[in-house]
Enzyme design. Structure first.
Site: not given
Ligand code: GLN
Length: 493
Positions: A78, A159, A183
């Site tokens: 990532k 994400s 995410s």
């Molecule tokens: N979807 C969540 C956010 O937008 C979680 C994102 C994540 O886990 N990095 O904050």
């Protein structure tokens, strides 16, 4: 069999048996990336030359009899993990020219164990999002599509959308990901693969671009639960460079997968029965519990009474920490710099040009809830509720060994859907943010398909540092589900 079709464990066995070399395995993945990435946009940076050099070195080590646990296995990283000498963007324009001089601990651990890195994969900007549509490098496409509507391009979740899409489409055997509010688990569920967010502190955060430091955790995504277990063992471990890293032994997670669930007590939180959840997801949840009972577990209804406050609490704590963490992108020390008349002008122009809309929204929410007049009303209140959410779990785990819930409230949605209102997007995280707020491990297991033929996942939450039970329960669900469906877009198809 196409070399990209191996599971990670299968590939390690094939390499050990000399059925193929790491160079061949790596080249097959690079070819698959060349063929499919122009469409999927999962990789932001492909490090083909470096990957082949690493594979060659790995084959030499194997020949010399010094193979590590991940010797020669091609992975995707990532683009939130700093990789020495390889551009690391966090999906943001503000870091589009940032080449870290050092390696994150987690990616370094993987290299230590013999892994080969194919490149860096796409993500929502600074990991803020649930659809991978906020990336400065464009959206990632989910390799799955609806059976009766194959032309609508779907999101891979976020994400870690690039990580999940790359693994599902067979452009890597596994990938690193991070999870602040879901995410890892949500994109894994949307792409029909497995992913685990370990206990907070299990993996070092050193060298991972920070979003919300008290919630961020690294973890793997892969095509099977066991593959996640193998990867996590290499990724995890105490690191003196991260003051929140836990000095606890790293068990053999893969061995725990085969433990079975006989005699385990599985909690079913009644507060997760949300109005509006599609009946297919409710049905899959029931099915998952039935599978566990058939294998000797007992399922019991439990209560996590503060669940309904989790999402608003998360969307105060996470932006608050993000607004502080992102203050470092000022155009002076690293990343993009815009010209300014004076220092303040330089800061403002740099940040205005470098940050996308969602990141700016979070910074504004975060600075607001931390500001003098509102700190007590919002941030402090959220911290108190966070403690209550954690206490709910502590009480539940006095009585059960693991908790099983749906991973997401829907299957993957279209790239144009849920985009008009940020709160609609935030609702994606309703089943996942609780584990981050409480610091607990959560695993998403591909468990079934909806009526459109899209994958759905179940989530297993465990006690802190008891990933072994989480893997055992996840493996039991995976075996019973026998999830063999494949995405339409994939290598070798
Ligand atoms: N979807 C969540 C956010 O937008 C979680 C994102 C994540 O886990 N990095 O904050």
């Amino acid at each position: 069999m196409h070399p990209t079709d191996f599971t990670l464990r299968g590939a390690i066995e094939a390499l050990n048996e000399g059925l193929l070399t790491s160079v061949e395995l790596t080249q097959a993945h690079l070819d698959a990336i060349t063929a499919l990435n122009p469409r999927l946009n999962a990789y932001v940076t492909v490090t083909a030359e470096q990957a082949l050099a690493q594979a060659k070195a790995s084959d030499a080590r194997r020949a010399a009899g010094v193979a590590g646990p991940l010797e020669g296995v091609p992975l995707a990283i990532k683009d939130l993990f700093c990789t020495a000498g390889v551009r690391t963007t966090a999906g943001s324009r503000i870091l589009d020219n940032f080449i870290p001089p050092y390696e994150s601990t987690v990616s370094g651990n993987l290299l230590r164990d013999g892994a080969v890195f194919l490149g860096k994969v796409n993500l929502d900007e600074f990991a803020m999002g649930s659809s991978n549509t906020t990336s400065a490098f464009g959206p990632v496409e989910n390799p799955w599509s609806r059976a009766n509507d194959p032309d609508t391009r779907l999101v891979p979740g976020g994400s870690s959308g690039g990580s999940a899409a790359a693994v599902a489409a067979r452009l890597a055997l596994g990938a690193t990901a991070t999870d602040t509010g879901g995410s890892i688990r949500q994109p894994a569920a949307f792409c029909g693969i497995a992913g685990i967010k370990p206990t907070y502190g299990r993996c070092s955060r050193f060298g991972i671009v920070a979003f919300a430091s008290s919630l961020d955790q690294a973890g793997p995504v892969a095509r099977t639960v066991e593959d996640c277990a193998i990867l996590l063992r290499s990724m995890a471990g105490f690191d003196p460079k991260d003051s929140t890293s836990a000095d606890v032994p790293v068990p053999d997670f893969a061995a725990a997968c085969a433990r079975g669930v006989k005699g385990l007590r599985i909690g079913v939180p009644k507060e997760y029965r949300l109005e509006g959840t599609p009946p297919e997801i409710e049905a899959l949840w029931e099915q998952g519990l039935a599978w566990l009972r058939e294998q000797g577990a007992e399922t019991v209804e439990i209560s996590l009474p503060h669940t309904k406050y989790a999402l608003p609490t998360y969307y105060i704590v996470a932006p608050a920490e993000a607004s502080s963490n992102l203050a470092r992108y000022d155009g002076v020390r690293f990343g993009r710099r815009e010209k300014g008349a004076d220092l303040k002008d330089l800061y403002e122009r740099t940040r205005a040009a470098g940050f996308g809309a969602e990141v700016r929204r979070r910074i504004m929410i975060g600075t607001y809830v931390l500001s003098a007049g509102y700190y007590d009303a919002y941030y402090l209140k959220a911290q108190k509720i966070r403690a209550l959410i954690k206490r709910d779990f502590d009480q539940a785990f006095a009585n059960v060994d693991a908790i099983v819930t749906p991973a997401t409230p829907s299957a993957a949605f279209g790239m144009d859907e849920k985009q008009d209102d940020p709160v609609t997007m935030y609702l994606n995280d309703v089943f996942t943010v609780t584990a981050n707020l409480a610091g607990l491990p959560g695993l998403s297991v591909p468990s079934g398909l909806d009526a459109q033929g899209l994958p759905l996942g179940l989530q297993v939450i465990g006690r802190a540092f008891d990933e072994e039970t989480v893997f055992a329960v996840g493996n039991a669900i995976e075996q019973a589900a026998d999830f063999t469906a494949l995405p339409r877009l994939r290598a070798g198809a």
